[in-house]
Scaffold this motif. Structure first.
Motif, PDB file in Angstrom:
ATOM      1  N   ARG A 110      49.963  21.540 -61.801  1.00  0.00           N
ATOM      2  CA  ARG A 110      49.579  21.691 -60.397  1.00  0.00           C
ATOM      3  C   ARG A 110      48.126  21.254 -60.218  1.00  0.00           C
ATOM      4  N   GLY A 111      47.951  20.275 -59.375  1.00  0.00           N
ATOM      5  CA  GLY A 111      46.590  19.808 -59.063  1.00  0.00           C
ATOM      6  C   GLY A 111      45.806  19.344 -60.278  1.00  0.00           C
ATOM      7  N   LEU A 112      46.513  18.770 -61.233  1.00  0.00           N
ATOM      8  CA  LEU A 112      45.852  18.407 -62.492  1.00  0.00           C
ATOM      9  C   LEU A 112      44.889  17.244 -62.260  1.00  0.00           C
ATOM     10  N   ARG A 113      43.663  17.472 -62.639  1.00  0.00           N
ATOM     11  CA  ARG A 113      42.641  16.436 -62.456  1.00  0.00           C
ATOM     12  C   ARG A 113      41.898  16.214 -63.766  1.00  0.00           C
ATOM     13  N   LYS A 114      41.477  14.972 -63.960  1.00  0.00           N
ATOM     14  CA  LYS A 114      40.664  14.660 -65.128  1.00  0.00           C
ATOM     15  C   LYS A 114      39.719  13.524 -64.787  1.00  0.00           C
ATOM     16  N   ARG A 115      38.464  13.765 -65.041  1.00  0.00           N
ATOM     17  CA  ARG A 115      37.450  12.738 -64.784  1.00  0.00           C
ATOM     18  C   ARG A 115      36.749  12.418 -66.095  1.00  0.00           C
ATOM     19  N   PHE A 116      36.685  11.129 -66.426  1.00  0.00           N
ATOM     20  CA  PHE A 116      35.897  10.657 -67.565  1.00  0.00           C
ATOM     21  C   PHE A 116      34.672   9.950 -66.995  1.00  0.00           C
ATOM     22  N   ARG A 117      33.576  10.635 -66.973  1.00  0.00           N
ATOM     23  CA  ARG A 117      32.364  10.091 -66.358  1.00  0.00           C
ATOM     24  C   ARG A 117      32.673   9.525 -64.977  1.00  0.00           C
ATOM     25  N   ARG A 118      32.657   8.177 -64.829  1.00  0.00           N
ATOM     26  CA  ARG A 118      32.856   7.630 -63.487  1.00  0.00           C
ATOM     27  C   ARG A 118      34.324   7.379 -63.160  1.00  0.00           C
ATOM     28  N   VAL A 119      35.171   7.519 -64.136  1.00  0.00           N
ATOM     29  CA  VAL A 119      36.586   7.192 -63.915  1.00  0.00           C
ATOM     30  C   VAL A 119      37.378   8.479 -63.655  1.00  0.00           C
ATOM     31  N   GLU A 120      38.104   8.481 -62.560  1.00  0.00           N
ATOM     32  CA  GLU A 120      38.952   9.624 -62.253  1.00  0.00           C
ATOM     33  C   GLU A 120      40.372   9.276 -62.708  1.00  0.00           C
ATOM     34  N   ALA A 121      40.735   9.745 -63.880  1.00  0.00           N
ATOM     35  CA  ALA A 121      42.017   9.363 -64.487  1.00  0.00           C
ATOM     36  C   ALA A 121      43.179  10.095 -63.835  1.00  0.00           C
ATOM     37  N   LEU A 122      42.981  11.351 -63.469  1.00  0.00           N
ATOM     38  CA  LEU A 122      44.024  12.123 -62.781  1.00  0.00           C
ATOM     39  C   LEU A 122      43.421  12.702 -61.517  1.00  0.00           C
ATOM     40  N   ARG A 123      44.175  12.587 -60.409  1.00  0.00           N
ATOM     41  CA  ARG A 123      43.617  13.016 -59.116  1.00  0.00           C
ATOM     42  C   ARG A 123      44.539  14.019 -58.444  1.00  0.00           C
ATOM     43  N   GLY A 124      44.829  15.067 -59.177  1.00  0.00           N
ATOM     44  CA  GLY A 124      45.671  16.117 -58.598  1.00  0.00           C
ATOM     45  C   GLY A 124      47.145  15.859 -58.825  1.00  0.00           C
ATOM     46  N   ALA A 125      47.526  15.794 -60.085  1.00  0.00           N
ATOM     47  CA  ALA A 125      48.919  15.486 -60.428  1.00  0.00           C
ATOM     48  C   ALA A 125      49.767  16.762 -60.423  1.00  0.00           C
ATOM     49  N   ASP A 126      50.831  16.738 -59.632  1.00  0.00           N
ATOM     50  CA  ASP A 126      51.788  17.852 -59.578  1.00  0.00           C
ATOM     51  C   ASP A 126      53.147  17.329 -60.013  1.00  0.00           C
TER      52      ASP A 126
END
Lengths: 280, 312
Positions: free
Chosen positions: B8-24
């Motif tokens: 739910r709302g899974l997010r992951k940011r690697f410095r400037r890269v937003e790899a996951l933007r709220g994955a449900d």
């Protein structure tokens, strides 16, 4: 698909060191037999390289033999420890083996602890085997130094304190010698723990190697800095070993305890940072 | 429906890269779930979060209802995982790797462990290579070892990151055969670029694009139910005929083709085939020249989904 499924149960116990025994077995195979054998041969070679000219030129004084052997041997062991542990953590992270391991039900601290424990065991053998093998030869050299040249009498006549420049050195007792080897092992264990910590926080193997080598060099050089040399630090161990090689009295307990505590701290920091490290 | 994996709302940011933007998304227990998406969509990142290799920047993920943070070891005891670039002990023998992994998951007598190792070697077709060093294996053999080590602990959930990547057609077929064999025993969540493979074994798909889940659901929802027909009309007012078709409840979309044909997508194949010709025939001004059902492949569905997501 599985023929003996009933005889196998899933492991359910957790704990911060789950997986340690299995990992230790793997890590011990990294050190034994070849690495340890190499370091033993290298240690004996250093001794032979000092001893053969010593006999050839008929120096026949224990001091130079002890000093040169221990100095080169300690340097060789420090550099070898750094070289053999620089990739222990970071190398596995880079290869992807670390992420494969921690994706299993293995506690992350167990990975670091197993690497450290295996290194500590390997280093113990590499210190004690050449060290013990050298002792009878040193004892023989001690006899030659007194009988052939009567160096003791010369120094007493000149009123020079015995052992000042290592020209005449008393052979340490077996107990003192073993304590010195133990101290040397504690120094190497500290370097190994430091390398585990560096491998857990730094992202470049070159940087880990450079920092480790630099730290080992500082420890060795600090043995000649008056304030640090007498401290309860790894530098104190290096100083104490040199003192014993010169036939002097040396207080080992404080620097050894201080170094073991520092090793423990480095190891805890290594486990903590590896626990937090992202393994992609 | 029991859920094996839930985020739910899974997010992951690697410095400037937003790899996951709220994955449900959810992976139903007992399913074979294909995890699809273009390169850099966030598939591997999602799997690495599920395995506890990296921490999410936000949101949460659970496996079999357990939190990955506090119950990490317990959860991982139930998961077999094959990373994309799997790296095992390079100097170890194949059987040593399997024995090592088996002992991390299972407890039992030595002979029971050895039997499990032998069974797994046979299962993945590596029994003849049991004593070979890992570094001497080919890519396909290494991948089969990877699958073997992932299943040797008898997991409830198998997570495979691109298990077919770099394999020749025979190697791909062997991997698919293995997945078919495992589907009865465990939930399988695997990412792949090879849509034909996913279509063959998966019964559920999750599609991710640029860090967002763009679609998820049972495979039959995308392939089984929906059907496209291509109609060629002659004479009269084709647009009026199509407008009449569009009013039918079972029609989901109509679009003209460059060839002059019309593509009619319907939600229910049987209803469409029963009624389409009747409705067209009732429009007396046009003549039906041809009517062809077009079976949509997963690739068609996938391309539509990704293009729609890109438009959004």
């Amino acid at each position: 698909m599985m023929t003996e499924a009933a005889a196998l149960d899933r492991i359910t116990r957790a704990g911060p060191f789950r997986g340690f025994p299995g990992l230790l077995g793997v890590e011990l195979r990294v050190w034994f037999p070849w690495r340890v054998l190499f370091l033993i041969v290298a240690g004996l070679s250093v001794f032979a390289l000092i001893y053969v000219p010593w006999r050839g030129f008929e120096v026949n004084q224990l001091g130079p033999l002890m000093i040169w052997f221990l100095t080169f041997w300690i340097m060789m062991l420090l550099v070898s420890t750094v070289a053999l542990t620089e990739g222990a953590v970071l190398g596995e992270i880079e290869r992807g083996t670390a992420s494969w391991l921690v994706a299993m039900p293995i506690a992350r601290p167990a990975v670091i602890l197993a690497k450290f424990a295996a290194a500590a065991m390997g280093l113990a053998v590499t210190v004690f085997v050449p060290g013990a093998a050298a002792y009878p030869v040193l004892a023989d050299a001690s006899e030659r130094g007194i009988t052939d040249f009567s160096v003791q009498e010369v120094f007493e006549l000149a009123e020079i304190p015995i052992g000042q420049w290592g020209a005449y050195t008393r052979l340490p007792s077996w107990g003192t010698y073993v304590a010195m080897l133990l101290s040397l092992w504690a120094l190497l264990v500290f370097v190994a723990a430091l390398m585990m910590f560096l491998g857990s926080v730094v992202r470049s193997r070159t940087a880990v190697f450079g920092l480790g080598l630099g730290a080992a060099g500082i420890v060795f050089a600090s043995a000649f800095i008056p304030g640090l040399a007498s401290s309860a630090t790894p530098a104190g161990i290096a100083r104490a070993v040199i003192d014993i090689a010169q036939g002097k009295e040396a207080a080992l307990m404080a620097p050894v305890m201080g170094t073991l505590l520092a090793s423990g701290a480095a190891l805890v920091l290594a486990m903590w940072s590896f626990n937090r490290r992202e393994l992609t | 429906m029991n859920v094996a994996v839930e985020t739910r709302g899974l997010r992951k940011r690697f410095r400037r890269v937003e790899a996951l933007r709220g994955a449900d998304f959810e992976v139903p227990e007992g399913s074979v779930c294909g995890f699809l998406g273009p390169n850099g969509a966030g598939k591997s990142t999602t799997m690495e979060i599920l395995m506890g290799l990296i921490r999410p920047s936000g949101g949460w993920a659970s496996i079999f209802g357990s939190d990955l943070g506090s119950d990490g070891l317990d959860v991982r005891s139930r998961i077999g995982y094959l990373p994309q670039d799997a790296s095992f002990f390079p100097r170890a023998r194949v059987s040593d790797v399997l024995r090592f992994v088996a002992r991390r998951y299972l407890t039992g007598t030595r002979s029971a462990i050895e039997n499990r190792v032998d069974d797994t070697l046979e299962l993945v077709g590596l029994e003849a290579l049991a004593d070979r060093k890992v570094k001497a294996l080919s890519g396909g053999e290494r991948q089969r070892l990877g699958i073997g080590q992932a299943v040797i602990g008898g997991p409830d959930l198998l997570i495979l990151d691109e298990p077919s990547v770099g394999l020749d057609p025979e190697g791909r077929r062997q991997v698919l055969d293995l997945l078919e064999r495992f589907r009865q025993e465990m939930t399988i969540f695997y990412s792949s670029h090879v849509l034909d493979d996913v279509e063959r074994v998966a019964d559920h798909i999750v599609v991710i694009d640029r860090g967002v889940i763009v679609e998820q659901g049972p495979m039959e929802l995308y392939l089984g139910g929906r059907v496209t027909h291509r109609v060629s009309l002659d004479g009269g007012d084709a647009r009026a005929a199509m407008a009449r078709i569009e009013r039918e409840s079972w029609v989901s979309s109509i679009r003209p083709m460059r060839t002059g044909e019309w593509e009619i997508e319907s939600t229910d194949r049987q209803v469409a085939e029963r009624n389409l010709l009747r409705v067209l025939a009732s429009a007396d001004t046009v003549r039906v020249v041809s009517l062809r059902p077009m079976q949509r492949s997963l690739e068609d569905v996938y391309v539509d989904l990704i293009e729609t997501a890109d438009d959004d």
